[in-house]
Design an enzyme around this catalytic site. Structure first.
Site, PDB file in Angstrom:
ATOM      1  N   HIS A  18      12.855  -4.573 -18.448  1.00 46.99           N
ATOM      2  CA  HIS A  18      12.481  -3.247 -17.793  1.00 46.99           C
ATOM      3  C   HIS A  18      13.646  -2.805 -17.163  1.00 46.99           C
ATOM      4  O   HIS A  18      13.973  -2.799 -16.026  1.00 46.99           O
ATOM      5  CB  HIS A  18      11.535  -3.356 -16.905  1.00 46.99           C
ATOM      6  CG  HIS A  18      10.882  -2.187 -16.170  1.00 46.99           C
ATOM      7  ND1 HIS A  18      10.642  -1.048 -17.108  1.00 46.99           N
ATOM      8  CD2 HIS A  18      10.985  -1.657 -14.942  1.00 46.99           C
ATOM      9  CE1 HIS A  18      10.306  -0.045 -16.335  1.00 46.99           C
ATOM     10  NE2 HIS A  18      10.326  -0.306 -15.010  1.00 46.99           N
ATOM     11  N   ALA A  30       0.839  -1.190  -0.033  1.00 47.73           N
ATOM     12  CA  ALA A  30      -0.180  -0.231  -0.045  1.00 47.73           C
ATOM     13  C   ALA A  30       0.818   1.134  -0.020  1.00 47.73           C
ATOM     14  O   ALA A  30       0.674   2.268   0.596  1.00 47.73           O
ATOM     15  CB  ALA A  30      -0.968   0.023   1.134  1.00 47.73           C
ATOM     16  N   VAL A  90       4.477  -6.010 -10.048  1.00 47.68           N
ATOM     17  CA  VAL A  90       5.099  -4.621 -10.513  1.00 47.68           C
ATOM     18  C   VAL A  90       6.510  -4.409  -9.841  1.00 47.68           C
ATOM     19  O   VAL A  90       7.190  -3.618 -10.367  1.00 47.68           O
ATOM     20  CB  VAL A  90       4.152  -3.386 -10.057  1.00 47.68           C
ATOM     21  CG1 VAL A  90       4.344  -2.137 -10.316  1.00 47.68           C
ATOM     22  CG2 VAL A  90       2.545  -3.622 -10.581  1.00 47.68           C
TER      23      VAL A  90
HETATM   24  N1  LIG Z   1       7.575  -1.992 -12.792  1.00 45.35           N
HETATM   25  C1  LIG Z   1       7.634  -0.789 -13.025  1.00 45.35           C
HETATM   26  O1  LIG Z   1       7.502  -0.214 -14.000  1.00 45.35           O
HETATM   27  C2  LIG Z   1       7.743  -0.113 -11.463  1.00 45.35           C
HETATM   28  C3  LIG Z   1       7.333   1.157 -11.552  1.00 45.35           C
HETATM   29  C4  LIG Z   1       7.529   1.853 -10.427  1.00 45.35           C
HETATM   30  C5  LIG Z   1       8.015   1.200  -9.001  1.00 45.35           C
HETATM   31  N2  LIG Z   1       8.194  -0.246  -9.387  1.00 45.35           N
HETATM   32  C6  LIG Z   1       8.610  -0.853  -8.081  1.00 45.35           C
HETATM   33  O2  LIG Z   1       7.590  -1.293  -7.356  1.00 45.35           O
HETATM   34  C7  LIG Z   1       7.725  -1.555  -6.009  1.00 45.35           C
HETATM   35  C8  LIG Z   1       6.871  -0.492  -5.030  1.00 45.35           C
HETATM   36  O3  LIG Z   1       7.018   0.868  -5.116  1.00 45.35           O
HETATM   37  P1  LIG Z   1       6.702   1.993  -4.183  1.00 45.35           P
HETATM   38  O4  LIG Z   1       7.394   3.077  -4.703  1.00 45.35           O
HETATM   39  O5  LIG Z   1       5.031   1.646  -4.471  1.00 45.35           O
HETATM   40  O6  LIG Z   1       7.489   1.883  -3.042  1.00 45.35           O
HETATM   41  P2  LIG Z   1       6.780   1.909  -1.438  1.00 45.35           P
HETATM   42  O7  LIG Z   1       8.127   1.941  -0.666  1.00 45.35           O
HETATM   43  O8  LIG Z   1       6.142   3.225  -1.358  1.00 45.35           O
HETATM   44  O9  LIG Z   1       5.704   0.848  -1.203  1.00 45.35           O
HETATM   45  C9  LIG Z   1       6.336  -0.550  -0.971  1.00 45.35           C
HETATM   46  C10 LIG Z   1       5.154  -1.258   0.127  1.00 45.35           C
HETATM   47  O10 LIG Z   1       5.377  -2.534   0.075  1.00 45.35           O
HETATM   48  C11 LIG Z   1       5.079  -2.912   1.500  1.00 45.35           C
HETATM   49  N3  LIG Z   1       5.712  -4.209   1.616  1.00 45.35           N
HETATM   50  C12 LIG Z   1       7.055  -4.772   1.887  1.00 45.35           C
HETATM   51  N4  LIG Z   1       6.999  -5.968   2.155  1.00 45.35           N
HETATM   52  C13 LIG Z   1       5.684  -6.434   2.320  1.00 45.35           C
HETATM   53  C14 LIG Z   1       5.246  -7.726   2.426  1.00 45.35           C
HETATM   54  N5  LIG Z   1       6.054  -8.577   2.595  1.00 45.35           N
HETATM   55  N6  LIG Z   1       3.787  -7.829   2.238  1.00 45.35           N
HETATM   56  C15 LIG Z   1       3.130  -6.873   1.979  1.00 45.35           C
HETATM   57  N7  LIG Z   1       3.540  -5.682   1.821  1.00 45.35           N
HETATM   58  C16 LIG Z   1       4.710  -5.344   1.837  1.00 45.35           C
HETATM   59  C17 LIG Z   1       5.806  -1.804   2.306  1.00 45.35           C
HETATM   60  O11 LIG Z   1       5.407  -1.972   3.545  1.00 45.35           O
HETATM   61  C18 LIG Z   1       5.456  -0.615   1.328  1.00 45.35           C
HETATM   62  O12 LIG Z   1       4.335  -0.060   2.023  1.00 45.35           O
HETATM   63  C19 LIG Z   1       9.304  -1.316  -5.798  1.00 45.35           C
HETATM   64  O13 LIG Z   1      10.173  -2.268  -5.978  1.00 45.35           O
HETATM   65  C20 LIG Z   1       9.488  -0.407  -7.107  1.00 45.35           C
HETATM   66  O14 LIG Z   1      10.826  -0.387  -7.549  1.00 45.35           O
HETATM   67  C21 LIG Z   1       7.979  -0.832 -10.362  1.00 45.35           C
END
Ligand SMILES: NC(=O)c1ccc[n+]([C@@H]2O[C@H](COP(=O)([O-])OP(=O)(O)OC[C@H]3O[C@@H](n4cnc5c(N)ncnc54)[C@H](O)[C@@H]3O)[C@@H](O)[C@H]2O)c1
Length: 310
Positions: free
Chosen positions: A176, A11, A119
């Site tokens: 990616h 979230a 993602v």
């Molecule tokens: N595919 C893409 O194009 C793309 C684009 C942007 C971000 N991302 C990736 O998406 C991911 C999330 O990015 P973000 O900016 O939302 O990060 P963020 O830190 O804002 O959110 C990640 C969330 O995951 C939660 N989390 C961690 N371990 C967990 C678990 N075991 N169970 C449930 N929740 C858990 C954390 O508490 C945190 O709230 C990152 O790995 C980022 O690199 C991918």
């Protein structure tokens, strides 16, 4: 008729924004899950409180309890650490493989029949992880990257050409990362190939900016992008839930296709109710094929690291 059930794991920035956009599009009822106590509940409540203004009826529940996710139609995995300035997506692998492993195990336990959109980064390796851990059919597991990278390329092209973003359609392949392969030959403005509208040098500049698109945002914000990634993720979920047969680039399992040999990598696909329903095989020229093979080699290296860590 029962509404579709969409679970979003994580979230944080991407997860909560995905929940918000999916709710405004009334794609179904949403379960937003995080390990941090109160976070998903708070975000879900905030999104729900916008519904009388934005006029959507989706139910949104925030939770730390996987039991609430039972029998979801779609599970979107955004849990994992994001990049900070100076980091590459690959730097996240060791940490995120454990997080995605855990959330994939839970997904398989609670929503065996679901379709999974990953993602978390490094994207192609995290899709590989989720596929290995869940054991789901390969058409039911995929990753969001092409939707975002295509959106970035389309946006830059539309601004450069002074045309509507609606008119630009592009195809992008590979992993990616900075070695992704935008394909100008298959990119058009209302059917007019961009190679008719821009010279090679201008196209190369926009490709380079697209490749570094994530880094540009990370350097400005100090953390990674989320509006456009969430929009790309919702586009995929919508294509599946509404059985739209949308043609778009996504990270999908390819075996004989493009000679990939059993890995998840970015390719143009048809997305519908069965997930990845078809992989579209383009007749790549020599330099496009070389770019794709270079990117694929990188994807394979990361998959080998995942094998060691799992
Ligand atoms: N595919 C893409 O194009 C793309 C684009 C942007 C971000 N991302 C990736 O998406 C991911 C999330 O990015 P973000 O900016 O939302 O990060 P963020 O830190 O804002 O959110 C990640 C969330 O995951 C939660 N989390 C961690 N371990 C967990 C678990 N075991 N169970 C449930 N929740 C858990 C954390 O508490 C945190 O709230 C990152 O790995 C980022 O690199 C991918």
């Amino acid at each position: 008729m029962a509404r579709d059930k969409i679970t979003i794991v994580g979230a944080g920035n991407v997860g909560a924004t995905t929940a918000y956009i999916a709710a405004t599009k009334q794609l179904g009822d949403i379960i937003l899950l995080d390990i941090v106590e109160g976070l998903a509940e708070g975000k879900a409540l905030d999104i729900a409180q916008a519904s009388p203004v934005q006029l959507y009826d989706s139910n949104i529940v925030g939770t730390t309890d996987w039991g609430e996710t039972t029998d979801s139609n779609i599970v979107i995995i955004t849990s994992g650490v994001p990049r900070k300035p100076g980091m590459s997506r690959d730097d996240l692998l060791a940490k995120n493989v454990q997080i995605v492993k855990e959330t994939s195990e839970k997904t398989a336990k609670y929503s065996l029949g679901s379709i999974v959109i990953v993602v978390s980064n490094p994207l192609d390796a995290m899709v590989y992880t989720a596929a290995k851990v869940t054991g789901f059919a390969k058409n039911k597991i995929m990753g969001m990257a092409g939707a975002l990278d295509s959106a970035r390329f389309s946006y830059f092209l539309a601004r450069k050409l002074g045309v509507s973003v609606e008119d630009v359609k592009c195809v992008l392949m590979g992993g990616h990362g900075d070695d992704m392969v935008p394909l100008p030959r298959f990119t058009s403005v209302s059917g007019i190939p961009i190679t008719e509208l821009l010279d090679e040098e201008k196209i190369a500049e926009l490709i380079e900016r697209t490749r570094k698109g994530g880094t540009e945002v990370v350097n400005l914000l100090g953390y990674s992008a989320y509006y456009a990634p969430a929009a790309g993720t919702v586009k995929m979920a919508e294509a599946i839930l509404k059985d739209k047969k949308t043609v778009m680039s996504c990270c999908a399992y390819c075996d004989s296709e493009y000679g990939v040999g059993g890995y998840f990598v970015g390719v143009p696909v048809v997305l519908g109710k069965n997930g990845v329903e078809k992989i579209i095989e383009l007749d790549l020229n020599q330099s496009e094929q070389a770019g794709f093979e270079k990117s694929l080699a990188h994807v394979k290296q990361l998959a080998a690291k995942v094998d060691k860590l799992l």
